[in-house]
Motif scaffolding. Structure first.
Motif, PDB file in Angstrom:
ATOM      1  N   LYS A 307       1.060  -1.353   0.176  1.00  0.00           N
ATOM      2  CA  LYS A 307       0.041  -0.140  -0.446  1.00  0.00           C
ATOM      3  C   LYS A 307       1.032   1.091   0.338  1.00  0.00           C
ATOM      4  CE  LYS A 307      -4.273  -2.595   2.161  1.00  0.00           C
ATOM      5  NZ  LYS A 307      -4.965  -2.088   3.311  1.00  0.00           N
ATOM      6  N   ASN A 308       1.022   2.618  -0.907  1.00  0.00           N
ATOM      7  CA  ASN A 308       1.251   3.773  -0.767  1.00  0.00           C
ATOM      8  C   ASN A 308       2.339   3.544  -1.552  1.00  0.00           C
ATOM      9  OD1 ASN A 308      -0.948   4.649   0.479  1.00  0.00           O
ATOM     10  ND2 ASN A 308      -0.197   4.404   2.949  1.00  0.00           N
ATOM     11  N   GLU A 309       2.484   2.539  -2.284  1.00  0.00           N
ATOM     12  CA  GLU A 309       4.544   2.914  -3.187  1.00  0.00           C
ATOM     13  C   GLU A 309       3.552   3.706  -3.922  1.00  0.00           C
ATOM     14  OE1 GLU A 309       6.900  -1.069  -1.472  1.00  0.00           O
ATOM     15  OE2 GLU A 309       4.714  -1.361  -3.091  1.00  0.00           O
ATOM     16  N   THR A 310       4.909   4.373  -4.686  1.00  0.00           N
ATOM     17  CA  THR A 310       4.445   5.190  -5.511  1.00  0.00           C
ATOM     18  C   THR A 310       5.296   4.333  -6.999  1.00  0.00           C
ATOM     19  OG1 THR A 310       6.420   6.005  -4.904  1.00  0.00           O
ATOM     20  CG2 THR A 310       4.903   6.920  -3.630  1.00  0.00           C
ATOM     21  N   ILE A 311       5.663   5.284  -8.027  1.00  0.00           N
ATOM     22  CA  ILE A 311       6.405   4.667  -9.187  1.00  0.00           C
ATOM     23  C   ILE A 311       7.907   4.653  -8.909  1.00  0.00           C
ATOM     24  CG2 ILE A 311       6.849   4.862 -11.308  1.00  0.00           C
ATOM     25  CD1 ILE A 311       4.167   4.366 -11.421  1.00  0.00           C
ATOM     26  N   ALA A 312       7.744   5.476  -8.624  1.00  0.00           N
ATOM     27  CA  ALA A 312       9.452   5.730  -7.613  1.00  0.00           C
ATOM     28  C   ALA A 312      10.140   5.044  -6.913  1.00  0.00           C
ATOM     29  CB  ALA A 312      10.067   7.370  -6.939  1.00  0.00           C
ATOM     30  N   ASN A 313       8.844   4.230  -5.672  1.00  0.00           N
ATOM     31  CA  ASN A 313       9.551   3.261  -5.176  1.00  0.00           C
ATOM     32  C   ASN A 313       9.578   1.795  -6.167  1.00  0.00           C
ATOM     33  OD1 ASN A 313       7.178   3.776  -2.632  1.00  0.00           O
ATOM     34  ND2 ASN A 313       9.491   4.217  -2.551  1.00  0.00           N
ATOM     35  N   THR A 350       9.984  14.748 -12.941  1.00  0.00           N
ATOM     36  CA  THR A 350       9.713  15.134 -11.917  1.00  0.00           C
ATOM     37  C   THR A 350       8.840  14.733 -10.736  1.00  0.00           C
ATOM     38  OG1 THR A 350       7.596  15.371 -12.905  1.00  0.00           O
ATOM     39  CG2 THR A 350       8.442  16.724 -13.652  1.00  0.00           C
ATOM     40  N   LYS A 351       9.179  15.454  -9.131  1.00  0.00           N
ATOM     41  CA  LYS A 351       8.611  14.938  -8.472  1.00  0.00           C
ATOM     42  C   LYS A 351       7.494  14.684  -8.325  1.00  0.00           C
ATOM     43  CE  LYS A 351       7.661  16.630  -3.261  1.00  0.00           C
ATOM     44  NZ  LYS A 351       7.916  17.686  -2.267  1.00  0.00           N
ATOM     45  N   ASN A 352       6.076  15.102  -8.961  1.00  0.00           N
ATOM     46  CA  ASN A 352       5.119  14.354  -9.152  1.00  0.00           C
ATOM     47  C   ASN A 352       4.941  13.419 -10.051  1.00  0.00           C
ATOM     48  OD1 ASN A 352       3.791  17.547  -8.106  1.00  0.00           O
ATOM     49  ND2 ASN A 352       3.601  18.236  -9.990  1.00  0.00           N
ATOM     50  N   GLY A 353       5.372  13.311 -10.862  1.00  0.00           N
ATOM     51  CA  GLY A 353       5.487  12.014 -11.737  1.00  0.00           C
ATOM     52  C   GLY A 353       6.040  10.788 -10.838  1.00  0.00           C
ATOM     53  N   ASN A 354       7.144  10.407  -9.585  1.00  0.00           N
ATOM     54  CA  ASN A 354       7.884  10.281  -9.083  1.00  0.00           C
ATOM     55  C   ASN A 354       6.771   9.844  -7.947  1.00  0.00           C
ATOM     56  OD1 ASN A 354      10.481   8.944 -10.143  1.00  0.00           O
ATOM     57  ND2 ASN A 354      10.966  11.146  -9.807  1.00  0.00           N
ATOM     58  N   ASN A 355       6.199  10.291  -6.941  1.00  0.00           N
ATOM     59  CA  ASN A 355       5.007  10.573  -6.622  1.00  0.00           C
ATOM     60  C   ASN A 355       3.994   9.683  -6.598  1.00  0.00           C
ATOM     61  OD1 ASN A 355       7.513  11.819  -4.374  1.00  0.00           O
ATOM     62  ND2 ASN A 355       6.376  13.722  -4.695  1.00  0.00           N
ATOM     63  N   THR A 356       3.133   9.868  -7.921  1.00  0.00           N
ATOM     64  CA  THR A 356       2.234   8.767  -8.475  1.00  0.00           C
ATOM     65  C   THR A 356       2.190   7.606  -7.910  1.00  0.00           C
ATOM     66  OG1 THR A 356       2.986   9.849 -11.056  1.00  0.00           O
ATOM     67  CG2 THR A 356       1.488   8.618 -10.998  1.00  0.00           C
ATOM     68  N   LEU A 357       1.190   7.171  -7.048  1.00  0.00           N
ATOM     69  CA  LEU A 357       0.969   6.216  -6.168  1.00  0.00           C
ATOM     70  C   LEU A 357       1.045   5.024  -7.274  1.00  0.00           C
ATOM     71  CD1 LEU A 357      -1.831   6.388  -3.853  1.00  0.00           C
ATOM     72  CD2 LEU A 357       0.550   6.790  -4.458  1.00  0.00           C
ATOM     73  N   ALA A 358       1.590   3.636  -7.439  1.00  0.00           N
ATOM     74  CA  ALA A 358       1.401   2.765  -7.987  1.00  0.00           C
ATOM     75  C   ALA A 358      -0.219   1.776  -7.599  1.00  0.00           C
ATOM     76  CB  ALA A 358       2.985   1.881  -8.039  1.00  0.00           C
ATOM     77  N   LYS A 359      -0.180   1.299  -8.814  1.00  0.00           N
ATOM     78  CA  LYS A 359      -1.881   0.365  -8.616  1.00  0.00           C
ATOM     79  C   LYS A 359      -1.310  -0.995  -9.316  1.00  0.00           C
ATOM     80  CE  LYS A 359      -5.196   4.306  -8.340  1.00  0.00           C
ATOM     81  NZ  LYS A 359      -5.981   5.000  -9.394  1.00  0.00           N
ATOM     82  N   ALA A 360      -2.175  -2.145  -7.998  1.00  0.00           N
ATOM     83  CA  ALA A 360      -2.384  -3.380  -8.714  1.00  0.00           C
ATOM     84  C   ALA A 360      -2.548  -3.887  -9.743  1.00  0.00           C
ATOM     85  CB  ALA A 360      -3.407  -3.738  -7.666  1.00  0.00           C
ATOM     86  N   GLY A 361      -1.923  -4.189 -10.316  1.00  0.00           N
ATOM     87  CA  GLY A 361      -1.671  -4.538 -12.438  1.00  0.00           C
ATOM     88  C   GLY A 361      -1.596  -3.112 -13.654  1.00  0.00           C
ATOM     89  N   ASP A 362      -0.845  -2.181 -12.679  1.00  0.00           N
ATOM     90  CA  ASP A 362      -0.439  -1.749 -13.876  1.00  0.00           C
ATOM     91  C   ASP A 362       1.364  -1.844 -14.519  1.00  0.00           C
ATOM     92  OD1 ASP A 362      -2.336   0.727 -12.072  1.00  0.00           O
ATOM     93  OD2 ASP A 362       0.211   1.708 -11.087  1.00  0.00           O
TER      94      ASP A 362
END
Length: 915
Positions: A307-313, A350-362
């Protein structure tokens, strides 16, 4: 009594061993281990050998140190994910979305690519100081000082150990460090003058449970020092739906901790790897959300998401971006609420791009950067260091400052090209310059200014001096059907037309044959060979079209011919031609060093085209040249011819130096009556043998006279005259005959009497026929020429050879005779008499087709020439041939032609063996 006790012990151990081989979850108890130690060493080895157990599991002595090794707990298992994918492959309704998606694997599961084979506890792990001792652990006590003793003490079920002379000591609930302090204190207090050393011996085993989505869930007996990861290895890891990020440990129904295996796999952090206790449950829940990462990342795979993991993670899980990534234009394929796929663009810079939340199935796809260079200058051809260079405000002399240090010795200093892009569509224009003048005179107009993305091409002055081994090896590697490269040009080796269709049909045919090398002395390629070479030519053409971007080709461009370097330029100019602008290519033919098709540079004139073609050759007619131009109006297109005052052009008269247009063709004429150096070689019995230059139209009698005539030992009747054009014609005729024989054999094979043909013999005869080397002997009558008979004289060609032998004194008899031999010539002997001297003809000899090869190479038939009779005389140097009677076996009369050719070739080789 002792014997009975021993038998009882052995029986108990045997039953235990049999039980442990059947039920893997049961392991030896401490009491059983102690009993095993009491047996003799030989008996221990026998039991281990008979029942297939590891002695290190049961053996151990208080007085010896045993090097314990771990048993192999797992072996490779069948990958259920692979099995499922194989099942899907067999399904005829398998529709794959993306090949790169199919190649992605689940991250971390390769760590457990095995299944358990035994549940033996791990015994060679160091004991930490905070280890909680318990029943079954063995404590080793070493006493020294006034007395020396060693004791191996097992903790009883009540949590006590029995120390001799001290009594029972309670150790329940103590850690190993506390136990050492307690025992050391007690010994010092109660045993005066005695020092002690406390260490751990064998460890107890604990029973744990592994549940959930493990590969082999169940109850396991493991070492008391085992942790979560060791328990997972014992159970073979997790199955295809098991979670790696939430492995839980439950003790007495309560959750005491969880472990994220990604911490261990990605960061090497094992701080969450909890030590297990007896009765613990290792629970593996089902996997959480999955996210796929592909493209320009270091470790593309499928990762488990929390939960709450981002694209950067997620990108960090994939080990970050590659150097060739373009993170600004990454994308996420995601399912929306309607069950449809959507694309979400993210900028990972960008910071906004990296902070985008990842979702299951992405499905995260990191795009690659362009292979194009920004503002780079490409230098290739006859230079020392071909490649890509940074552009800055510079000219040619700045890029190539030295003739000796930057250009090859073979470089053409009068002709170079700059290829420049003129719009966003990639259309090009070409600029011509003289590299020598541009470098030595930086202030001259030849020192052109460079622009971003320019390509600078320097050509070799002579294409025949380059070692092309590496280039040929590269082409063979890339073009699979190329077995051998012929000639000095890749274009000469293959059929390929590179824009020549834009010229008129006559020029197209001429230059296509010149480049492809299709025809040789009238011989043409068959359809299959033509089709295959055309295919190979297409592959080579595609490779050369990418010349300016292919690093390997750029590196080897210094050995490329002028045609090869020009091919991508001419092809591009041909493709970008239009009705408004036409095609910016021109052609030159005739007496120039490099005839062919060239790009039309800006404001190019006839002198520029002459420089591009390497200049005039010896024998070029300098008074005039011909310019052929396509003149097109709105109503009609026509071909016009213009005469060029070439002499004035060469001397710098600008009025005669006509400016060229697209599709122009300049023809450099040959000086009238000009001929290249032609020679004839005369050997043998002439007064001055050697090589003589000949002029056009000169005859054999003239050269014989220049050679001083014949010597007194000459035998003109047996002279051998060899001509190259005749040899090539003979080779062509032999090939035609071989093809005709194959067709006849195939026809006979399917006819009613085809069984009479010996196929093996026929193939051997065809092989002999194909291996015959044509000689090219031309029959000449030197005696008639000597008498001055004009009809017998012969006009000479280049590389003719005349051999005048010494007086012949032999007559050869060969073919189907009893004893083929060479007889001494005797005046007055007839043909029949020579046959009798060789034993006469064989049964299979065809006397009706007997013939005589005269000393000069001509053939006489006794039955058809009145010059012969039954008592006809033979002259010195003649060869009598009795051919094979082919009709006695079948009616394949062409076989007689084969034998005749073989005999004639043998005689011809014998005649010219002295040449």
């Amino acid at each position: 009594m002792l014997h009975k006790t021993k038998n009882t012990l052995i029986a108990g151990l045997s039953a235990f061993i049999i039980l442990t081989t059947q039920v893997h979850a049961i392991t030896p108890t401490p009491q059983m281990i102690e009993q095993f130690k009491q047996l003799p060493q030989a008996e221990q080895e026998r039991l281990a050998r008979q029942y297939g157990i590891d002695p290190s599991m049961l053996s151990g002595s208080a007085n010896s140190s045993v090097n314990v090794t771990n048993p192999n707990l797992v072996e490779p298992r069948q990958n259920q994910l692979n099995e499922q994918s194989e099942t899907v492959k067999k399904n005829e309704f398998d529709f794959k979305e993306d090949s790169d998606k199919d190649e992605l694997k689940r991250f971390g599961y390769e760590m457990f690519e095995g299944e358990p084979t035994t549940f033996a506890p791990v015994t060679d792990v160091p004991v930490p100081s905070d280890y909680m001792v318990g029943p079954g652990d063995v404590i080793k006590v070493q006493l020294y000082g006034k007395e020396s003793n060693e004791y191996s003490l097992t903790i009883n079920r009540d949590g006590t150990i029995q120390i001799p002379d001290l009594g029972p000591v309670s150790v329940v609930g103590l850690s190993f460090s506390d136990l050492r302090q307690e025992l050391t204190k007690r010994i010092k207090q109660q045993m005066i003058g005695i020092e002690s050393n406390i260490s751990m011996g064998e460890l107890r085993s604990i029973r744990i449970f592994i549940a959930g989505d493990a590969y082999k869930p169940g109850s396991y007996t493991v070492s008391s020092l085992s942790t979560i990861t060791q328990a997972l290895f014992v159970a073979g890891g997790v199955n295809e739906i098991g979670s790696l990020r939430n492995v839980q440990v439950k003790r007495k129904g309560k959750l005491v901790g969880s472990f994220d295996l990604y911490d261990l796999l990605l960061r090497g952090d094992a701080s969450g790897d909890i030590n297990l206790r007896s009765g613990d449950v290792v629970f593996i829940p089902s996997i959480g959300g999955l996210v796929s990462v592909a493209g320009e990342v270091r470790r593309p795979a499928i990762y488990e998401l929390k939960k709450n993991e981002t694209i950067a993670n997620v990108i960090n899980m994939a080990a970050g971006l590659k150097q060739g990534a373009y993170p600004k234009n990454s994308s996420i394929e995601r399912y929306n609420d309607n069950g449809l796929k959507t694309i979400v663009n993210v900028d990972l810079t960008t910071k906004n791009g990296n902070n985008t939340l990842a979702k299951a199935g992405d499905y995260i796809r990191v795009k690659s950067a362009s292979n194009q260079y920004e503002d780079a200058i490409t230098v290739l051809g006859a230079v020392v260091r071909p490649g890509k260079y940074q552009w800055k405000q510079q000219r040619i002399s700045d890029l190539l400052p030295s003739i000796w240090g930057d250009l090859l010795l073979s470089a053409d200093l009068d002709y170079g090209l700059i290829i420049r892009e003129i719009n966003n569509h990639g259309d090009i224009e070409t600029l011509q310059f003289a590299p020598g003048e541009a470098i030595t005179s930086p202030s001259s107009i030849q020192n052109l200014a460079l622009q971003p993305r320019d390509k600078v091409v320097i050509f070799n002055y002579n294409d025949d001096t380059q070692n092309r081994f590496e280039l040929n090896a590269l082409v063979k590697k890339r073009v699979s059907k190329v077995e051998s490269l012929k000639g000095d040009s890749l274009l000469d080796a293959d059929l390929f037309k590179a824009g020549f269709e834009t010229l008129d049909n006559t020029v197209t045919k001429k230059y296509t044959n010149q480049i492809a090398g299709v025809a040789l002395a009238g011989a043409a390629l068959n359809k299959d060979q033509l089709a295959e070479e055309t295919l190979v030519g297409d592959e080579v053409a595609k490779m050369l079209s990418n010349l300016f971007e292919d690093r390997d080709l750029i590196k080897l461009s210094y050995v490329m011919s002028r045609k090869e370097l020009l091919y991508p330029i001419v092809s591009k100019l041909t493709q970008q031609g239009s009705a408004q602008q036409g095609i910016k290519i021109v052609a030159i033919a005739g007496k120039v060093r490099h005839p062919g098709i060239y790009p039309l540079t800006n404001f190019a004139k006839v002198t520029d085209l002459l420089k591009a073609a390497g200049g005039l050759l010896e024998g070029a007619y300098t008074e005039r040249a011909e310019l052929t131009r396509t003149h097109t109006t709105s109503a009609i297109s026509d071909i016009i011819h213009k005469q060029i005052n070439l002499h004035a052009v060469i001397n710098g008269n600008e009025q005669d130096d006509i400016e060229l247009e697209g599709r122009d063709m300049v023809t450099i004429l040959t000086t009238p009556e000009w001929q290249e150096r032609k020679v004839i070689e005369i050997k043998g019995e002439v007064k001055f043998p050697g090589t003589y230059n000949i002029r056009r139209g000169e005859k054999l009698s003239d050269v014989v006279a220049r050679a001083g005539g014949f010597t007194e030992f000459a035998y003109p009747s047996a002279a051998v005259f060899v001509r190259e054009s005749v040899r090539m014609q003979e080779e062509l005729e032999i090939k035609k005959l071989a093809d005709q024989l194959r067709r006849d054999l195939a026809t006979r094979g399917v006819s009613k009497d085809g069984a009479t043909i010996n196929y093996t013999e026929a193939q051997l005869m065809l092989a002999d026929l194909e291996n015959i080397k044509a000689v090219g002997r031309l029959v000449v009558d030197l005696n008639a020429i000597k008498l001055g008979i004009a009809e017998a004289d012969l006009q000479l060609e280049d590389n003719d050879v005349l051999y005048v032998p010494t007086i012949k004194q032999t007559v050869a008899v060969m073919g189907e005779v009893q004893h083929p031999s060479t007889q001494r010539f005797k005046q007055g002997l007839t043909l029949d008499e020579y046959l009798i001297m060789s034993g006469g003809p064989r049964e299979r000899g065809d006397e009706d087709r007997m013939y005589v090869i005269k000393a000069n190479g001509s053939v006489m038939m006794p039955t058809t020439n009145l010059w012969f009779s039954s008592d006809a005389q033979i002259t010195a140097g003649d060869t009598i041939v009795i051919p094979l009677d082919t009709e006695y076996k079948d009616n394949l009369t062409l076989w007689s032609q084969v034998t005749q050719i073989i005999y004639n070739s043998a005689v011809a080789f014998a005649a010219i063996s002295g040449i």
